[in-house]
Design an enzyme around this catalytic site. Structure first.
Site, mmCIF file in Angstrom:
data_model
loop_
_atom_site.group_PDB
_atom_site.id
_atom_site.type_symbol
_atom_site.label_atom_id
_atom_site.label_comp_id
_atom_site.label_asym_id
_atom_site.label_seq_id
_atom_site.Cartn_x
_atom_site.Cartn_y
_atom_site.Cartn_z
ATOM 1 N N ASP A 47 0.884 -1.160 0.000
ATOM 2 C CA ASP A 47 0.000 0.000 0.000
ATOM 3 C C ASP A 47 0.932 1.223 0.000
ATOM 4 O O ASP A 47 2.104 1.103 0.369
ATOM 5 C CB ASP A 47 -0.871 -0.045 1.260
ATOM 6 C CG ASP A 47 -1.625 1.232 1.476
ATOM 7 O OD1 ASP A 47 -2.342 1.655 0.551
ATOM 8 O OD2 ASP A 47 -1.494 1.833 2.563
ATOM 9 N N ASP A 64 0.042 5.100 0.948
ATOM 10 C CA ASP A 64 -0.118 6.065 2.048
ATOM 11 C C ASP A 64 -0.095 5.340 3.399
ATOM 12 O O ASP A 64 -0.937 4.483 3.659
ATOM 13 C CB ASP A 64 -1.458 6.806 1.912
ATOM 14 C CG ASP A 64 -1.573 7.592 0.616
ATOM 15 O OD1 ASP A 64 -0.732 8.461 0.380
ATOM 16 O OD2 ASP A 64 -2.508 7.318 -0.164
HETATM 17 C C1 BG6 Z 1 -5.496 5.948 0.187
HETATM 18 C C2 BG6 Z 1 -5.495 6.699 1.485
HETATM 19 O O1 BG6 Z 1 -4.230 5.394 -0.036
HETATM 20 O O2 BG6 Z 1 -5.805 6.817 -0.909
HETATM 21 C C3 BG6 Z 1 -6.794 7.438 1.686
HETATM 22 O O3 BG6 Z 1 -5.315 5.787 2.533
HETATM 23 C C4 BG6 Z 1 -7.080 8.331 0.480
HETATM 24 O O4 BG6 Z 1 -6.733 8.207 2.869
HETATM 25 C C5 BG6 Z 1 -7.065 7.470 -0.789
HETATM 26 O O5 BG6 Z 1 -8.348 8.947 0.607
HETATM 27 C C6 BG6 Z 1 -7.335 8.266 -2.051
HETATM 28 O O6 BG6 Z 1 -6.267 9.141 -2.293
HETATM 29 P P1 BG6 Z 1 -6.252 10.288 -3.391
HETATM 30 O O7 BG6 Z 1 -4.801 10.700 -3.412
HETATM 31 O O8 BG6 Z 1 -6.687 9.681 -4.683
HETATM 32 O O9 BG6 Z 1 -7.169 11.347 -2.918
HETATM 33 MG MG MG Z 2 -2.582 3.122 3.641
#
Ligand code: BG6
Ligand code: MG
Length: 215
Positions: free
Chosen positions: A8, A10
């Protein structure tokens, strides 16, 4: 034998989970929806749109389609502004050493993320070249907790699920990996400790050979 490692993004590779939280907190405050890190646990790993739906559910609120879309764009603007200077120093402890070593030892590496900003972040942190396959939020029909992102990542590596490990920090991601039939290593977030196969505080703690011997 584990040949593929699926990460993963984030909260596992990069410290951006806090930036997502801060952006949602600002929006929650504007919408007058009580929102703390506790409630944010439910949003972690979800797509941007599903996160906003979860936030509105928390506040028992409904808004027009147009307002929904406007808030999504606004949230991404705040988020991107907050990570505009992101670089390799924002990688989480042990990440760079771990992926470098596994890449050198010919393990196949992939990213399985709900974020639509994943490619941008991997490039800015200068780790994009380590990954054979990157599946991001733009590339799946059903986001986490559906297993599609991890199934596509293992297919992209050309490996069966049994030969892959998934690294996750979010409940939705652990559910996705489990539904997909993957081994899942929980990283950093104590809230998921009991739902994953093995838990580490950070990537620097993980010993792949010992884990392989234990399964
Ligand atoms: C995930 C995060 O990896 O990505 C979430 O854990 C986030 O918190 C999601 O909302 C979507 O991310 P993005 O960058 O497309 O807004
Ligand atoms: Mg994550």
């Amino acid at each position: 034998m584990i040949k593929g490692l699926i990460f993963d993004l984030d909260g596992v590779l990069v410290s951006t989970e806090t930036n997502h939280y801060v952006a949602w907190k600002l929006i929650a405050d504007e919408l007058k929806i009580p929102f703390t890190e506790k409630e944010n646990e439910k949003l972690k790993g979800l797509s941007r749109a599903d996160s906003l739906s979860a936030l509105l559910d928390l506040g028992k609120r409904s808004i027009s389609h147009l307002k929904f879309k406007t808030i999504l764009d606004y949230k991404n603007k705040i988020y991107l502004k907050s990570i505009e200077k992101i670089n390799q120093s924002n990688l989480l402890p042990g990440v760079l050493e771990f992926i470098k070593e596994k890449h050198e030892k010919n393990h196949l590496l992939a990213v399985g993320s709900s974020s639509r900003n994943a490619h941008f972040i991997l490039k800015k942190t200068k780790i994009d070249h380590f990954f054979t396959c990157v599946i991001d939020g733009n590339m799946v029909k059903k986001p986490k907790p559906d297993p599609e992102v991890f199934i596509n990542a293992s297919s992209g590596l050309g490996l069966p699920r049994s030969e892959c490990l998934v690294f996750e920090d979010a409940e939705s991601g652990v559910i996705a990996a489990k539904k997909g039939g993957f081994h899942v290593i929980g990283v950093g977030n104590l809230k998921i400790k009991d739902s994953c196969d093995y838990f580490i505080k950070n990537m620097g703690e993980f010993d792949l050979s010992s884990y392989e011997e234990s399964i």
